[in-house]
Design a protein around this motif. Structure first.
Motif, PDB file in Angstrom:
ATOM      1  N   THR A 154       0.775  -0.990  -0.402  1.00 12.81           N
ATOM      2  CA  THR A 154      -0.182  -0.247  -0.078  1.00 12.81           C
ATOM      3  C   THR A 154       0.703   1.358   0.065  1.00 12.81           C
ATOM      4  OG1 THR A 154      -1.955  -1.044   1.579  1.00 12.81           O
ATOM      5  CG2 THR A 154      -1.623   1.614   0.734  1.00 12.81           C
ATOM      6  N   GLY A 155       0.686   2.112  -0.803  1.00 13.14           N
ATOM      7  CA  GLY A 155       1.832   3.602  -0.965  1.00 13.14           C
ATOM      8  C   GLY A 155       0.626   4.623  -0.644  1.00 13.14           C
ATOM      9  N   PHE A 156       1.718   5.391   0.048  1.00 12.56           N
ATOM     10  CA  PHE A 156       1.463   6.755   0.500  1.00 12.56           C
ATOM     11  C   PHE A 156       1.717   8.062   0.452  1.00 12.56           C
ATOM     12  CE2 PHE A 156      -0.392   3.640   3.999  1.00 12.56           C
ATOM     13  CZ  PHE A 156      -1.682   4.387   4.247  1.00 12.56           C
ATOM     14  N   GLY A 157       1.771   9.273  -0.706  1.00 14.51           N
ATOM     15  CA  GLY A 157       2.112  10.270  -0.956  1.00 14.51           C
ATOM     16  C   GLY A 157       1.595  11.456  -0.796  1.00 14.51           C
ATOM     17  N   VAL A 158       2.479  12.650  -0.487  1.00  9.35           N
ATOM     18  CA  VAL A 158       2.648  13.460   0.153  1.00  9.35           C
ATOM     19  C   VAL A 158       3.457  14.301  -1.290  1.00  9.35           C
ATOM     20  CG1 VAL A 158       2.651  15.925   1.634  1.00  9.35           C
ATOM     21  CG2 VAL A 158       2.094  12.985   2.096  1.00  9.35           C
ATOM     22  N   ASP A 159       1.876  15.612  -1.644  1.00  7.70           N
ATOM     23  CA  ASP A 159       2.640  16.551  -2.833  1.00  7.70           C
ATOM     24  C   ASP A 159       1.633  17.959  -1.822  1.00  7.70           C
ATOM     25  OD1 ASP A 159       4.924  16.490  -5.319  1.00  7.70           O
ATOM     26  OD2 ASP A 159       3.832  18.243  -5.380  1.00  7.70           O
ATOM     27  N   ASN A 160       2.432  18.498  -2.232  1.00  8.69           N
ATOM     28  CA  ASN A 160       1.622  19.939  -1.816  1.00  8.69           C
ATOM     29  C   ASN A 160       1.339  20.814  -3.307  1.00  8.69           C
ATOM     30  OD1 ASN A 160       4.271  21.027  -3.164  1.00  8.69           O
ATOM     31  ND2 ASN A 160       4.491  22.656  -1.678  1.00  8.69           N
ATOM     32  N   ASP A 161       1.955  20.486  -4.794  1.00  9.64           N
ATOM     33  CA  ASP A 161       1.503  20.931  -6.586  1.00  9.64           C
ATOM     34  C   ASP A 161       0.320  20.223  -6.828  1.00  9.64           C
ATOM     35  OD1 ASP A 161       1.694  20.206  -8.834  1.00  9.64           O
ATOM     36  OD2 ASP A 161       2.917  22.104  -8.739  1.00  9.64           O
ATOM     37  N   ASP A 162      -0.822  20.981  -6.731  1.00  6.94           N
ATOM     38  CA  ASP A 162      -2.414  19.666  -7.626  1.00  6.94           C
ATOM     39  C   ASP A 162      -1.940  18.909  -8.066  1.00  6.94           C
ATOM     40  OD1 ASP A 162      -2.334  22.314  -9.041  1.00  6.94           O
ATOM     41  OD2 ASP A 162      -3.548  22.920  -8.043  1.00  6.94           O
ATOM     42  N   THR A 163      -1.093  19.670  -9.325  1.00  7.06           N
ATOM     43  CA  THR A 163      -0.519  19.110 -10.805  1.00  7.06           C
ATOM     44  C   THR A 163      -0.800  17.448 -10.809  1.00  7.06           C
ATOM     45  OG1 THR A 163      -1.274  21.313 -11.983  1.00  7.06           O
ATOM     46  CG2 THR A 163      -0.024  19.050 -13.081  1.00  7.06           C
ATOM     47  N   MET A 164       1.045  18.101 -10.080  1.00 12.85           N
ATOM     48  CA  MET A 164       2.116  16.321  -9.891  1.00 12.85           C
ATOM     49  C   MET A 164       1.254  15.462  -9.321  1.00 12.85           C
ATOM     50  SD  MET A 164       4.681  17.959 -11.512  1.00 12.85           S
ATOM     51  CE  MET A 164       4.036  18.579 -12.141  1.00 12.85           C
ATOM     52  N   LEU A 165       0.000  16.222  -8.017  1.00 10.98           N
ATOM     53  CA  LEU A 165      -0.710  15.036  -7.238  1.00 10.98           C
ATOM     54  C   LEU A 165      -1.700  14.475  -8.433  1.00 10.98           C
ATOM     55  CD1 LEU A 165       0.022  14.386  -4.027  1.00 10.98           C
ATOM     56  CD2 LEU A 165      -1.799  15.981  -3.454  1.00 10.98           C
ATOM     57  N   ALA A 166      -2.278  15.440  -9.243  1.00  5.66           N
ATOM     58  CA  ALA A 166      -3.823  15.024  -9.988  1.00  5.66           C
ATOM     59  C   ALA A 166      -2.301  13.692 -11.026  1.00  5.66           C
ATOM     60  CB  ALA A 166      -4.448  16.528 -11.035  1.00  5.66           C
ATOM     61  N   LEU A 167      -1.959  14.474 -11.284  1.00  7.24           N
ATOM     62  CA  LEU A 167      -0.975  12.728 -12.447  1.00  7.24           C
ATOM     63  C   LEU A 167      -0.601  11.585 -11.412  1.00  7.24           C
ATOM     64  CD1 LEU A 167       1.616  15.837 -13.753  1.00  7.24           C
ATOM     65  CD2 LEU A 167      -0.423  14.350 -15.508  1.00  7.24           C
ATOM     66  N   ALA A 168      -0.151  12.118 -10.373  1.00  9.33           N
ATOM     67  CA  ALA A 168       0.452  10.911  -9.553  1.00  9.33           C
ATOM     68  C   ALA A 168      -1.237  10.144  -9.089  1.00  9.33           C
ATOM     69  CB  ALA A 168       0.563  11.092  -8.296  1.00  9.33           C
ATOM     70  N   ASP A 169      -2.237  10.573  -9.203  1.00  8.05           N
ATOM     71  CA  ASP A 169      -3.913  10.403  -8.749  1.00  8.05           C
ATOM     72  C   ASP A 169      -4.371   8.985  -9.988  1.00  8.05           C
ATOM     73  OD1 ASP A 169      -6.616   9.344  -7.371  1.00  8.05           O
ATOM     74  OD2 ASP A 169      -6.699  10.926  -8.580  1.00  8.05           O
ATOM     75  N   VAL A 170      -4.572  10.134 -11.113  1.00  4.00           N
ATOM     76  CA  VAL A 170      -4.562   8.904 -12.464  1.00  4.00           C
ATOM     77  C   VAL A 170      -4.057   8.266 -12.419  1.00  4.00           C
ATOM     78  CG1 VAL A 170      -6.154  10.538 -13.287  1.00  4.00           C
ATOM     79  CG2 VAL A 170      -3.949  10.730 -13.928  1.00  4.00           C
ATOM     80  N   SER A 171      -2.842   8.111 -12.517  1.00  2.47           N
ATOM     81  CA  SER A 171      -1.868   6.810 -12.936  1.00  2.47           C
ATOM     82  C   SER A 171      -1.566   5.924 -11.870  1.00  2.47           C
ATOM     83  CB  SER A 171       0.197   7.438 -12.544  1.00  2.47           C
ATOM     84  OG  SER A 171       0.769   6.537 -12.684  1.00  2.47           O
TER      85      SER A 171
END
Length: 338
Positions: A154-171
């Protein structure tokens, strides 16, 4: 080109074609269009329409492309590789700043190899990346452990950039990875659980909020603190006793004046089990060379390795030297890690 490479190339072409169509028609950045096309794919080819956009003729062309994509027949690593090629295209098209650029696949693979060899993970363990960005490094690790040891992590990720996080999410959703993402400053108080492993490609630079940094043992005595020092400490705070942290850091990390507080904290809270320089020919400037820092929290069965793992990966073009180096790492693990 083998079948795996062909599958990656075919999916990448579909992603790139549909992203380019949306980028032009919606007048958005490449990466925003990549997020949009990924959401369409995840919706089974249903195209999100807002205020008549994309135009009907573009929708028809998109539908033709989406009908050629069947994620069911593709393994997560094929999807990850195709998606990261699209992100690379986006980095070039959108001219991203250095700290927003994705961890190169070569480096991600070496990091995943070391974690596979040394971290001793078990099924259902949890992995944290406090600077997840687009998710490429974390997903490389999750996929390798799935392939080599049949571990579901199970993975957990943190980032303060919403575009990067959206890319991580769809990936993650395209790969059907079990990942929870948090949009916040990784130096702040976090709601992530205690994990078995931390991994991160650390952004190098100064952290601007001195008041928040002062809570950390690794903060600078005057002026701004190094963000990468704070992130190492924060990552290990959210890692269980005897848990490992694998961090991509500057090779010269211990040669700055600010390294004194980092070294003092590391000695008190963790065991430094290794520092391996990445192949020199991966970097145009030797001063930009990176290394993988391997820490293990104190507690549990953990103990300091009698001999710290030090060295430098040979050029990846020299397969014989690389095999020899990896055999040395495996032998070191058997002698030094509980």
């Amino acid at each position: 080109m083998n079948m795996g490479q062909r599958a990656v190339e075919q999916l990448y072409k579909r992603l790139d074609t549909t992203t380019a169509l949306l980028k032009s028609d919606l007048e958005v950045s490449y990466l925003d269009a990549l997020i949009e096309t990924s959401e369409n794919i995840l919706a089974g080819g249903q195209i999100h329409v807002d205020a008549g956009l994309p135009h009907p003729e573009v929708r028809q062309r998109l539908t033709e492309q989406y009908q050629q994509i069947d994620l069911v027949d593709l393994d997560p690593e094929t999807i990850r590789q195709a998606f990261q090629l699209a992100i690379l295209r986006g980095e070039q098209t959108d001219a991203l700043q250095a700290n927003h650029q994705m961890t190169p696949d070569t480096i991600g693979m070496l990091m995943a190899y070391l974690i596979d060899e040394l971290a001793g993970l078990k099924d259902q363990d949890q992995v944290l990346d406090l600077t997840i960005g687009t998710g490429n490094l974390l997903y490389t690790v999750l996929n390798r452990l799935k392939q080599t040891q049949h571990l579901t992590l199970t993975g957990f990720g943190v980032d303060n950039d919403d575009t990067m996080l959206a890319l991580a999410d769809v990936s993650a959703r395209l790969q059907q990875a079990t990942v929870t993402l948090y949009h916040q400053d990784a130096i702040d108080d976090l709601v992530v659980p205690q994990v078995d492993l931390s991994v991160s490609d650390l952004p190098v630079g100064y952290y601007p909020v001195d008041q928040r940094a002062e809570k950390f043992d690794t903060h600078a005595q005057s002026g701004h603190s190094f963000a990468h020092h704070l992130l190492i400490e924060q990552s290990m705070c959210y890692t269980k006793p005897a848990g490992f942290g694998f961090f991509l850091v500057p090779s010269l990390i211990f040669q700055s004046e600010e390294a004194k507080s980092l070294t003092k904290w590391m000695t008190s809270a963790t065991y430094m089990q290794g520092l391996l320089n990445l192949p020199r020919d991966l970097f145009q400037d030797q001063r930009a060379q990176k290394a993988i820092l391997i820490l293990q929290n104190k507690g549990g069965q953990a103990k300091q390795a009698p001999k710290v793992l030090l060295g430098e990966f040979p050029s990846l073009r020299n397969q014989e030297q690389l095999r020899h180096f990896m055999a040395e790492i495996s032998a070191w693990q058997q002698k030094n890690i509980v």
